[in-house]
Every structure is written in C-alpha cells, then in structure tokens.
Design an enzyme around this catalytic site. Sequence first.
Site, PDB file in Angstrom:
ATOM      1  N   HIS A  91      49.778 -31.497 -21.548  1.00 41.62           N
ATOM      2  CA  HIS A  91      49.006 -31.981 -20.389  1.00 41.62           C
ATOM      3  C   HIS A  91      47.549 -32.172 -20.824  1.00 41.62           C
ATOM      4  O   HIS A  91      47.014 -31.396 -21.603  1.00 41.62           O
ATOM      5  CB  HIS A  91      49.104 -30.978 -19.233  1.00 41.62           C
ATOM      6  CG  HIS A  91      48.548 -31.522 -17.961  1.00 41.62           C
ATOM      7  ND1 HIS A  91      47.193 -31.593 -17.725  1.00 41.62           N
ATOM      8  CD2 HIS A  91      49.157 -32.073 -16.880  1.00 41.62           C
ATOM      9  CE1 HIS A  91      47.003 -32.151 -16.537  1.00 41.62           C
ATOM     10  NE2 HIS A  91      48.172 -32.451 -16.003  1.00 41.62           N
ATOM     11  N   GLU A 159      50.276 -39.948 -17.933  1.00 40.75           N
ATOM     12  CA  GLU A 159      49.236 -39.578 -16.968  1.00 40.75           C
ATOM     13  C   GLU A 159      47.869 -40.021 -17.494  1.00 40.75           C
ATOM     14  O   GLU A 159      47.250 -39.291 -18.282  1.00 40.75           O
ATOM     15  CB  GLU A 159      49.209 -38.063 -16.774  1.00 40.75           C
ATOM     16  CG  GLU A 159      50.501 -37.475 -16.268  1.00 40.75           C
ATOM     17  CD  GLU A 159      50.274 -36.108 -15.647  1.00 40.75           C
ATOM     18  OE1 GLU A 159      50.483 -35.977 -14.444  1.00 40.75           O
ATOM     19  OE2 GLU A 159      49.869 -35.186 -16.365  1.00 40.75           O
TER      20      GLU A 159
HETATM   21  P1  PGA Z   1      46.945 -35.011  -9.669  1.00 42.18           P
HETATM   22  O1  PGA Z   1      47.372 -34.280 -11.017  1.00 42.18           O
HETATM   23  O2  PGA Z   1      48.203 -35.404  -8.962  1.00 42.18           O
HETATM   24  O3  PGA Z   1      46.149 -33.973  -8.911  1.00 42.18           O
HETATM   25  O4  PGA Z   1      46.131 -36.182 -10.045  1.00 42.18           O
HETATM   26  C1  PGA Z   1      48.457 -34.751 -11.756  1.00 42.18           C
HETATM   27  C2  PGA Z   1      48.637 -33.926 -13.005  1.00 42.18           C
HETATM   28  O5  PGA Z   1      47.632 -33.514 -13.595  1.00 42.18           O
HETATM   29  O6  PGA Z   1      49.776 -33.651 -13.429  1.00 42.18           O
END
Ligand code: PGA
Length: 241
Positions: A91, A159
């Site tokens: 992440h 992401e």
């Molecule tokens: P968010 O985070 O939905 O608050 O943007 C997503 C993530 O970091 O997995």
Amino acid sequence: MIIAANLKMNLKRKDLQHYKETLQTQLSLLNSVDAVIFPNMACLLDSSYFQDIPLTQGAQNAYPAKNGAYTGEIGSEILEELGIRTILIGHSERRELGDNQEFCLAKFTYYQELGFRIFYCIGEPLHIRKKGLSAVMDFLQTQISGIDLHYPSLVIAYEPIWAIGATQPASIEEISATHLNLKNLFRNINPTRDIPLLYGGSVKADNAREISQINGVDGMLIGSGALNPQNFLHIIKETLE
Ligand code: PGA
C-alpha cells in the site's frame, strides 16, 4: 466483484463489533460479493469471530518471517494462529513509511510461499500521472517488478496515490485506460489467468456504481468510504445494480 475495506488506523474493537452486527443484517447482500476487511493491526480478531458472516479478514501488513526479534512487527505465526490467510502488501502509505520495492517483494515472496491470498497494491504519484499514461505504465511496471503474476492467489489493487483520501477518485477515463493497459500487461505475462484488478482511491457510495462498471475493474479497495458499515453495504449494493 471483490469489495475490500481497508480500515487503516481507524476503528476500535468496539467499533468492529458494531461493524459486524451491521453487516449481519444484510447477509444476502454480503453474499453476493467477495467481501474482505482489513482491520487495524491491533484489532485483528480470531477469524472465527467472522465465521457466521461471509467476510474475510485480512492483515494490512506483516513482516516476512514466522516470528523473531522484530520489534513492532507481526509475523506469520500470529496471523496463522488467528486464522488470517489474506494480506495487503505494498500500500502506498506503507511504501511512504519505508517499504521499498525490495521489502515489498520480500513480503510477497514469503507470504506467497505460505499460500496467503495477496492483495498487492500499486499506484503512481501525481507528478508521474501528469506526464501521461505511458509514464504511469512505466512507473507501475517498476512496482510489479519481481512479483510472480502466475501466483493463483494474487489480487492487484491499482490505487493512484493522488486519488487516495482525496475529494475525487481518478476519472473514469483514467481508470479505464490504466486498467486496460494493466490487464494487457498481466495477460502478456500470464495468459492463463485474468488477475483480479481492483481500483482504489476515494471510492464512495456515490461513485461506486460507475467505477464498478468500468471494463477491467474487478472490484474496489475502499478506505474512508468503508469506515461506516452502512456505507460499506451501500457501496456493495451500488456495484450490484
Ligand atoms: P480512500 O483510501 O478510499 O480513503 O481513498 C483507499 C486506500 O488507501 O486503500
């Protein structure tokens, strides 16, 4: 659809109890997707706690060793004792704290060896996105470098860092183009499996339907939009309509 909630450093044990009770009221909804929750590390529960609801508990992070002198870390022995066999690796918030590609790879290899289901995250910073899709793809390839795309229990989450915790997700066009390019890349390496590819970054109930319908989106990894269990259920509902 895989709908995963990354609770990050939020929600206490008491809140998780409420979370579970709320989900319990909508079992058929929950049953219609592959639902996963990544609670805060100090709140990991014995997986038997969730056995009466169709929800998988995963770890947001773990050290690539069984146990040992690694202060502040959690190893596979403890995860396995809790019945946890799902892990999030790479992440961007972990990478920011020092998990470089080599360390992400060490975690991947270790947990692959143990047969864990791995949610492996990739995503570019804003200055790369500003250079265009081909720069984005070059960047994402460096984050995939060394990852065994033939691993059958691999899920990838795209992401974009600039869309995490933001006011808006990436645009439909950006998600669509990036996912299609990633899918092609994965297919070239492993033509035998359509590796599930999630989108993450400011997914909320009001945009979940549109995002879930994009070609190449197999699910979503949700942070703040899933902190409230009603919202998590709402997002699931949106993806089914
Ligand atoms: P968010 O985070 O939905 O608050 O943007 C997503 C993530 O970091 O997995």
